[in-house]
Design an enzyme around this catalytic site. Structure first.
Site, PDB file in Angstrom:
ATOM      1  N   LYS A  95      39.099  46.427  44.633  1.00  0.00           N
ATOM      2  CA  LYS A  95      37.970  45.499  44.181  1.00  0.00           C
ATOM      3  C   LYS A  95      38.000  44.122  45.193  1.00  0.00           C
ATOM      4  O   LYS A  95      36.849  43.898  45.775  1.00  0.00           O
ATOM      5  CB  LYS A  95      37.849  45.095  42.714  1.00  0.00           C
ATOM      6  CG  LYS A  95      36.860  44.239  42.401  1.00  0.00           C
ATOM      7  CD  LYS A  95      36.945  43.494  40.859  1.00  0.00           C
ATOM      8  CE  LYS A  95      38.091  42.733  40.848  1.00  0.00           C
ATOM      9  NZ  LYS A  95      38.236  42.179  39.598  1.00  0.00           N
ATOM     10  N   THR A  96      38.931  43.445  45.022  1.00  0.00           N
ATOM     11  CA  THR A  96      39.211  42.181  45.511  1.00  0.00           C
ATOM     12  C   THR A  96      38.895  42.412  47.047  1.00  0.00           C
ATOM     13  O   THR A  96      38.073  41.448  47.796  1.00  0.00           O
ATOM     14  CB  THR A  96      40.323  41.381  45.578  1.00  0.00           C
ATOM     15  OG1 THR A  96      40.664  41.525  43.923  1.00  0.00           O
ATOM     16  CG2 THR A  96      40.279  40.069  45.719  1.00  0.00           C
ATOM     17  N   ASP A 130      32.190  37.786  39.590  1.00  0.00           N
ATOM     18  CA  ASP A 130      33.513  38.876  39.551  1.00  0.00           C
ATOM     19  C   ASP A 130      33.924  38.975  37.871  1.00  0.00           C
ATOM     20  O   ASP A 130      33.478  38.236  37.173  1.00  0.00           O
ATOM     21  CB  ASP A 130      34.569  38.186  40.267  1.00  0.00           C
ATOM     22  CG  ASP A 130      35.954  39.122  40.372  1.00  0.00           C
ATOM     23  OD1 ASP A 130      35.718  40.181  40.216  1.00  0.00           O
ATOM     24  OD2 ASP A 130      36.899  38.539  40.598  1.00  0.00           O
ATOM     25  N   GLU A 131      34.521  40.009  37.657  1.00  0.00           N
ATOM     26  CA  GLU A 131      34.812  40.281  36.213  1.00  0.00           C
ATOM     27  C   GLU A 131      33.711  40.403  35.321  1.00  0.00           C
ATOM     28  O   GLU A 131      33.720  39.653  34.207  1.00  0.00           O
ATOM     29  CB  GLU A 131      35.769  39.263  35.611  1.00  0.00           C
ATOM     30  CG  GLU A 131      37.176  39.194  36.491  1.00  0.00           C
ATOM     31  CD  GLU A 131      38.086  40.486  36.119  1.00  0.00           C
ATOM     32  OE1 GLU A 131      37.805  41.600  35.621  1.00  0.00           O
ATOM     33  OE2 GLU A 131      39.072  40.411  36.763  1.00  0.00           O
ATOM     34  N   GLN A 157      37.795  47.747  31.353  1.00  0.00           N
ATOM     35  CA  GLN A 157      38.839  46.642  31.309  1.00  0.00           C
ATOM     36  C   GLN A 157      38.095  45.272  30.632  1.00  0.00           C
ATOM     37  O   GLN A 157      38.539  44.319  30.720  1.00  0.00           O
ATOM     38  CB  GLN A 157      39.152  46.166  32.680  1.00  0.00           C
ATOM     39  CG  GLN A 157      40.119  47.458  33.272  1.00  0.00           C
ATOM     40  CD  GLN A 157      40.371  46.892  34.773  1.00  0.00           C
ATOM     41  OE1 GLN A 157      41.586  46.236  34.645  1.00  0.00           O
ATOM     42  NE2 GLN A 157      40.166  47.480  35.740  1.00  0.00           N
ATOM     43  N   ARG A 216      48.260  49.105  35.272  1.00  0.00           N
ATOM     44  CA  ARG A 216      48.902  48.033  35.758  1.00  0.00           C
ATOM     45  C   ARG A 216      50.169  48.745  36.747  1.00  0.00           C
ATOM     46  O   ARG A 216      50.774  48.143  37.822  1.00  0.00           O
ATOM     47  CB  ARG A 216      49.681  46.990  35.006  1.00  0.00           C
ATOM     48  CG  ARG A 216      48.816  46.091  34.059  1.00  0.00           C
ATOM     49  CD  ARG A 216      47.737  45.406  34.996  1.00  0.00           C
ATOM     50  NE  ARG A 216      46.576  46.432  34.721  1.00  0.00           N
ATOM     51  CZ  ARG A 216      45.714  46.324  35.577  1.00  0.00           C
ATOM     52  NH1 ARG A 216      45.518  45.469  36.342  1.00  0.00           N
ATOM     53  NH2 ARG A 216      44.563  47.235  35.204  1.00  0.00           N
TER      54      ARG A 216
END
Length: 682
Positions: free
Chosen positions: A32-33, A222-223, A253, A611
DNA sequence: TCGTCCGGCGTTTTT
DNA sequence: CGCCGGACGA
């Protein structure tokens, strides 16, 4: 020219879709980033879009900083500096600093943290004379909830949120008014106000909204799954003159509904922004197929979610392991034992993390880590800014800037002890109410209100006025250390603790604080005013403090195991993950089950699993000590429901002592083999 | 004004 | 079991 050749087709599509509303559904570990940094670089370098017209918003200062850094690596400092990459809250503060006088506040407003908020609510409840004791925290969260739904204290009574039959609502109606009036009188705002007032500003002054919307022609969020109603309103204001909105997120998430995050923002994006394009990033570059297989199965039970399935090229047969342990101590013991073994194998400890649902679970782990001499760090424990002595000094700074800030004023009034206690304070408070002036002005105007206190009052106000001047003439760190000296703060620390180590630590904290001011100054040169520094502190956005605290170095990863809650693990990844306490009533948490929030707990579990890059251990206890009592526990439904799917191996670690089942079998085998060999020889 | 004792309560928390 | 906040006493 920035090349997008390193992106996969979907990522590339996302980076090249610039106009109109776009939703990038970015699964865990899907790059994503990387995608959004390339998107920004592509806009600036390849499409010649003015970086000044690009706004990127995230939730944490850390995320904003990371974004800045990574874009800067692609674009170079000169271009990337002109981008606005910030958090919702610092963007709000930036706008309010310029415009808040339109809403009747002074420019030098203070931002109150939750302890400030609670103390006002305590006062309000006292005034309300509630015979039934209302829970301050419940009241506070309700007020926050109202603000996040755009309901002001004057709206509340006539809103659908108000039930005149409910005594809680009636109390809150009173408290909300009291609270907002106090805040206005103190020239203070709370964290929710930062967004609430910005939205109100945009609604009441459409030309202001238009101004910012025209300034920021391209907006990225973002998010996005964590945005709440207020943030959504803010986004509407910012896009009022164009439609170039790109949001990035993953509904699976979304774990902050208790802070008002509204999942429908991401679920119904297309209906809220007609013509929206949706791009899915489903290739996972992080985890092995077996970890991802479990993650996908865990999350697919949820009903309210966008259809997507992560996949990976990283094949692996090593299934995640679940250990049944006897109790929390045993759980900690065998977890650390495994880590010690890894350490012996030469594994870097920074590649290992232990995750848990709530902070209290960290305690036994910490104990065993210390016993085994394994270096570790705990993320998100006590914050530097929450330390009492740091807060004290900060409160001085806030009073110097905004003497109307009565809470900070009251905090420092008798710290160090200067003989201004409750009785004195009450007399001056009464006077200030009678004359309708601020407490500080009452000190200035009537220093001899209590004859034998005149001297101490004058001494105190002199400190404030002196330092208002001092900060204008001298550097930040100089002025602060001078302040610490002047009020004899170190002697105060010595007097309040008899433990020599504690005294040293607290003194050291003050030094770290002063050093951080020095750093801030060297970074920001002429912009390093007390006002700007205080604003950073208020938004808890002083990276210098963190750096000094952790001595982080980009190239050298510290050889420490990381411990943190599932919440703070979002966005991070590790080779090896220990997810502990995967039990009913822990994950999902008891209270979430009662309140019907199991879906979010499931997402929390999903976040934890995803994770891990290579290896995943999960543990649960037969018995857990809760509030001094041993309570029987069971495997979490999130895993128990998948027992027959062969997605993990379950090992009962209670019966083999310190050995795993495999080890025990191995041991048995070799034992019998030796026996046979012996017999053969005879 | 400050310190001590007792009772109630106990999830996560980007700003 | 342990922490925090309120009450009360020196």
């Amino acid at each position: 020219m920035i090349s997008l050749a390193g992106l996969n087709p979907e990522q590339r599509h996302a980076a090249e879709t610039i106009e109109g509303p776009v939703l990038i559904l970015a699964g865990a570990g899907s790059g994503k980033t990387r995608t959004i940094t390339y998107r920004i670089a592509h806009m600036v370098d390849n499409l010649n879009i003015d970086p000044k017209s690009i706004l990127g918003v995230s939730f944490t200062n850390k995320a904003a900083r990371e974004m800045k850094e990574r874009v800067s690596n692609l674009l170079g400092n000169r271009k990337s500096r002109k981008l606005t990459l910030s958090t919702f809250h610092s963007l709000g503060v930036k706008i309010l600093k310029k415009e808040i006088t339109k809403l009747g506040y002074y420019k030098n407003f203070t931002i109150f943290d939750s302890s400030d908020q609670l103390s006002i609510i305590r006062e309000a409840l006292k005034m309300y004379r509630a015979d039934k004791s209302f829970d301050r925290k419940v009241v506070l969260s309700k007020i926050g909830y109202l603000k996040n739904n755009g309901i002001s204290h004057t709206d509340y009574e006539h809103s659908s949120f108000f039930d005149p039959e409910d005594p809680y609502d009636v109390a809150i109606e009173y408290v909300y008014h009291f609270y907002q009036e106090k805040l206005a009188f103190y020239n203070a705002i709370d964290f929710d106000d930062i967004l609430f007032l910005t939205v109100r500003l945009f609604n009441d002054f459409p030309d202001v909204a238009k101004k910012y919307s025209e300034l920021f022609q391209f907006i990225m969020i973002d998010e996005y799954q964590d945005t709440n109603n207020l943030q959504f309103q803010l986004i509407l204001g910012l896009t009022s003159s164009h439609n170039n909105l790109c949001v990035v997120g993953d509904d699976d998430q979304s774990i902050y509904s208790f802070r008002g995050a509204d999942l429908s923002n991401i679920l119904d994006f297309e209906s809220k922004f007609p013509g929206a394009k949706v791009i899915k990033l489903e290739e996972n570059y992080r985890s092995t197929s077996s970890i991802l297989g479990l993650a996908n199965k865990v999350i697919e039970i949820n009903k309210e979610r966008r259809d997507k399935t992560l996949w990976t090229k990283k094949k692996s047969d090593a299934l995640p392991k679940i250990w049944l342990t006897a109790n929390t101590d045993h759980e900690a013991e065998i977890t650390i034992e495994q880590i010690v073994q890894y350490q012996g194998d030469g594994m870097h400890l920074a590649d290992i993390a232990i995750l848990y649902r709530s902070n209290t679970q960290a305690q036994p782990l910490e104990e065993h880590l210390r016993l085994s001499n394994v270096p570790y760090r705990i993320l998100g424990g006590q914050k530097f800014y929450d330390k009492k002595e740091v807060k004290d000094i900060m409160a001085y700074l806030f009073v110097i800037l905004n003497p109307r800030d009565q809470l900070s004023l009251r905090r420092v009034l008798n710290v160090p002890n200067r003989g201004i206690g409750k009785a004195t304070l009450d007399t001056f408070l009464k006077k200030s109410l009678e004359e309708n002036i601020t407490l500080y002005d009452a000190f200035l105007k009537y220093p001899d209100l209590i004859p034998n206190k005149t001297e101490v009052i004058n001494k105190f106000t002199k400190i404030i006025t002196d330092f208002q001047e001092k900060f204008k003439k001298h550097s930040l760190p100089e002025s602060i250390s001078c302040l610490v000296e002047d009020i004899k703060f170190n002697q105060y620390i010595e007097k309040s603790h008899d433990n020599a180590k504690q005294v040293e630590r607290r003194k050291n904290d003050i030094n770290i604080f002063i050093e951080s001011a020095a750093r801030y100054e060297s970074y920001n040169k002429s912009h390093a005013t007390l006002e700007n520094f205080a604003q950073k502190l208020l938004l808890q956005d002083s990276q210098d403090l963190e750096e000094l605290n952790e001595e982080e170095d980009d190239d050298v990863r510290v050889n420490e195991v990381t411990l943190m809650t599932l919440h703070s693990s979002k966005g991070l990844e590790f080779d090896t993950i220990f997810l502990i306490g995967v039990e009913e009533e822990t994950l999902p948490h008891k209270r979430s089950v009662q309140e019907g929030g199991v879906d979010e707990e499931r997402r929390l579990c999903y976040v934890g699993i995803t994770r891990a890059r290579e290896t995943l251990f999960m543990t649960y206890c037969k018995e857990r000590k809760l509030f001094g009592k041993d309570v029987p526990r069971h495997l979490s439904r999130f895993l128990n429901d998948l027992k027959d799917d062969k997605l993990f191996t379950l090992q009962d670690r209670t019966t083999f002592g310190h050995m795993t089942e495999e080890d025990a079998n191995q041991y048995k085998k070799s034992f019998f083999k030796n026996l046979m060999d012996d017999l053969e020889q005879k």
